[in-house]
Design a protein around this motif. Sequence first.
Motif, mmCIF file in Angstrom:
data_model
loop_
_atom_site.group_PDB
_atom_site.id
_atom_site.type_symbol
_atom_site.label_atom_id
_atom_site.label_comp_id
_atom_site.label_asym_id
_atom_site.label_seq_id
_atom_site.Cartn_x
_atom_site.Cartn_y
_atom_site.Cartn_z
ATOM 1 N N UNK A 74 47.001 27.403 60.017
ATOM 2 C CA UNK A 74 47.371 27.533 61.338
ATOM 3 C C UNK A 74 46.498 28.801 61.844
ATOM 4 N N UNK A 75 45.471 29.120 61.099
ATOM 5 C CA UNK A 75 44.630 30.111 61.445
ATOM 6 C C UNK A 75 43.502 30.075 62.491
ATOM 7 N N UNK A 76 43.283 28.443 62.699
ATOM 8 C CA UNK A 76 42.250 27.978 63.605
ATOM 9 C C UNK A 76 42.702 28.462 65.222
ATOM 10 N N UNK A 77 41.547 28.860 65.950
ATOM 11 C CA UNK A 77 41.781 29.257 67.169
ATOM 12 C C UNK A 77 40.806 30.466 67.508
ATOM 13 N N UNK A 78 41.218 31.268 68.549
ATOM 14 C CA UNK A 78 40.328 32.193 68.989
ATOM 15 C C UNK A 78 41.085 33.689 68.703
ATOM 16 N N UNK A 79 40.452 34.390 67.926
ATOM 17 C CA UNK A 79 41.162 35.823 67.283
ATOM 18 C C UNK A 79 40.475 36.986 68.246
ATOM 19 N N UNK A 80 41.468 37.351 68.897
ATOM 20 C CA UNK A 80 40.874 38.584 69.865
ATOM 21 C C UNK A 80 41.121 39.914 69.363
ATOM 22 N N UNK A 81 39.982 40.942 69.577
ATOM 23 C CA UNK A 81 40.173 42.214 69.111
ATOM 24 C C UNK A 81 40.020 43.177 69.960
ATOM 25 N N UNK A 82 40.569 44.245 70.170
ATOM 26 C CA UNK A 82 40.577 45.314 70.897
ATOM 27 C C UNK A 82 40.501 46.576 70.060
ATOM 28 N N UNK A 83 39.273 47.339 70.434
ATOM 29 C CA UNK A 83 38.944 48.419 69.622
ATOM 30 C C UNK A 83 37.885 49.125 70.482
ATOM 31 N N UNK B 74 43.885 31.017 72.196
ATOM 32 C CA UNK B 74 43.955 32.437 71.804
ATOM 33 C C UNK B 74 44.977 32.584 70.979
ATOM 34 N N UNK B 75 44.730 32.682 69.563
ATOM 35 C CA UNK B 75 46.260 32.606 68.856
ATOM 36 C C UNK B 75 46.737 33.922 68.311
ATOM 37 N N UNK B 76 45.683 35.257 68.488
ATOM 38 C CA UNK B 76 46.147 36.368 67.910
ATOM 39 C C UNK B 76 45.218 37.403 68.554
ATOM 40 N N UNK B 77 45.915 38.667 68.517
ATOM 41 C CA UNK B 77 45.206 39.895 68.938
ATOM 42 C C UNK B 77 45.503 40.978 67.904
ATOM 43 N N UNK B 78 44.208 41.624 67.486
ATOM 44 C CA UNK B 78 44.273 42.759 66.932
ATOM 45 C C UNK B 78 43.830 44.088 67.538
ATOM 46 N N UNK B 79 44.925 44.799 67.860
ATOM 47 C CA UNK B 79 44.541 46.170 68.573
ATOM 48 C C UNK B 79 44.503 47.523 67.501
ATOM 49 N N UNK B 80 43.187 47.760 67.299
ATOM 50 C CA UNK B 80 42.970 49.008 66.384
ATOM 51 C C UNK B 80 43.677 50.247 66.758
ATOM 52 N N UNK B 81 43.508 50.414 68.230
ATOM 53 C CA UNK B 81 44.239 51.859 68.850
ATOM 54 C C UNK B 81 45.762 51.873 68.159
ATOM 55 N N UNK B 82 46.433 50.952 68.462
ATOM 56 C CA UNK B 82 47.815 50.965 67.917
ATOM 57 C C UNK B 82 48.125 50.552 66.716
ATOM 58 N N UNK B 83 46.955 50.112 65.936
ATOM 59 C CA UNK B 83 47.250 49.488 64.533
ATOM 60 C C UNK B 83 48.169 48.293 64.380
ATOM 61 N N UNK B 84 48.004 47.449 65.803
ATOM 62 C CA UNK B 84 49.047 46.333 65.848
ATOM 63 C C UNK B 84 48.332 44.824 65.715
ATOM 64 N N UNK B 85 49.162 43.941 65.248
ATOM 65 C CA UNK B 85 48.623 42.536 65.162
ATOM 66 C C UNK B 85 49.642 41.903 65.779
ATOM 67 N N UNK B 86 49.336 40.999 66.630
ATOM 68 C CA UNK B 86 50.266 40.095 67.456
ATOM 69 C C UNK B 86 49.869 38.689 67.330
ATOM 70 N N UNK B 87 50.589 37.633 67.053
ATOM 71 C CA UNK B 87 50.525 36.228 66.980
ATOM 72 C C UNK B 87 51.386 35.583 68.325
ATOM 73 N N UNK B 88 50.413 35.154 69.174
ATOM 74 C CA UNK B 88 50.905 34.715 70.591
ATOM 75 C C UNK B 88 51.684 33.458 70.226
ATOM 76 N N UNK B 89 51.785 32.599 69.289
ATOM 77 C CA UNK B 89 52.335 31.386 69.339
ATOM 78 C C UNK B 89 53.836 31.534 68.804
ATOM 79 N N UNK B 90 54.009 32.714 68.195
ATOM 80 C CA UNK B 90 55.306 32.717 67.643
ATOM 81 C C UNK B 90 55.975 33.904 67.898
#
Length: 356
Positions: A176-185, A304-320
Amino acid sequence: MDSSSLKGLLEEHAQLEEQLADPSVHADQARARKLGRRYAELSPVVKTVRELDTAREDLETAKELAAEDAAFAAEAEEIAAKIPVLEAKLTELLLPRDPYDGSDVVMEIKSGEGGEESALFAGDLLRMYLRYAERHGWKAEVLDSVDSDLGGFKDVTVSIKSRSADVDGVWARLKFEGGVHRVQRVPATESQGRIHTSASGVLIYPEPEDVEVEIDPNDLRIDVYRSSGPGGQSVNTTDSAVRITHLPTGVVVSCQNEKSQIQNRARALQVLQARLQAIAEEEAAAKASDARRSQVRTVDRSERVRTYNFAENRIADHRVNYKAYNLDQVLDGDLDGVLNALITADREERLAAHAG
């Protein structure tokens, strides 16, 4: 599944057990691995069927005894409560499986929007998957890479292999890892301390053991060149790196990390085989019923499957709708939380489809 089909699975399991006990079978490692995987796949089914048969027999016995002695009534109720649980477990075990769940994988990570920052994030993703592979005892090998100026990757291809013939192999965990991984930092290239958003793309496909796609040698253009290390420096005095272009599809595969041109060519052909297999299956899925499009695993690589937010130390998967605040641990290879959420959602969807 009807009783005759179940009987067929029980017979197949017994035959596999007999074959695997034959030393001559293990002379062919590929065959032994395939048989062992199928045996391991059927074993939980056989175990559950036997437990269910025993529970049903015990229930009949307890009911007969309860008619004579009320003390056995509680035991009968207890056994009766176990039967639906076992039936549900058997239903789940008999759901159609992804035929590649036991397969090894080839993964490509490509920088996207965001220039150097995207390339640095691609390097972070590569390290995350390498650490995850290490935690699971898998063998990971970088086959080819194009470095960026600041130490990231514009493009990197990695092979991840299991060391055992498990029913649920690398593909079962990472598919399930295929797709666009977005980073915010705040990027290393940013002097004002502003948070930027960039993205890297992940492509992943199973590496099939059996060749299913015919490759016409006339459809290939093969170029050789010198392997290069970080910063583009030559690490080899001979033209050992290989780039193969499949002309009908435009798929390009490179391999430079083996010691010889022959080895790089053989490995690149294996990767090309896996890529073409994945493309063929995606095209077939796109032509299939719309029901497949609702599944967690999508054929749309631009999603876009997932967002990695460094400021909040947060990971979010948008599909589930998965969200956790342990991004630092995830990037160090602790991916099981998000992967388990995806696998559970897929299983629940398949169960719902079966019930419908």
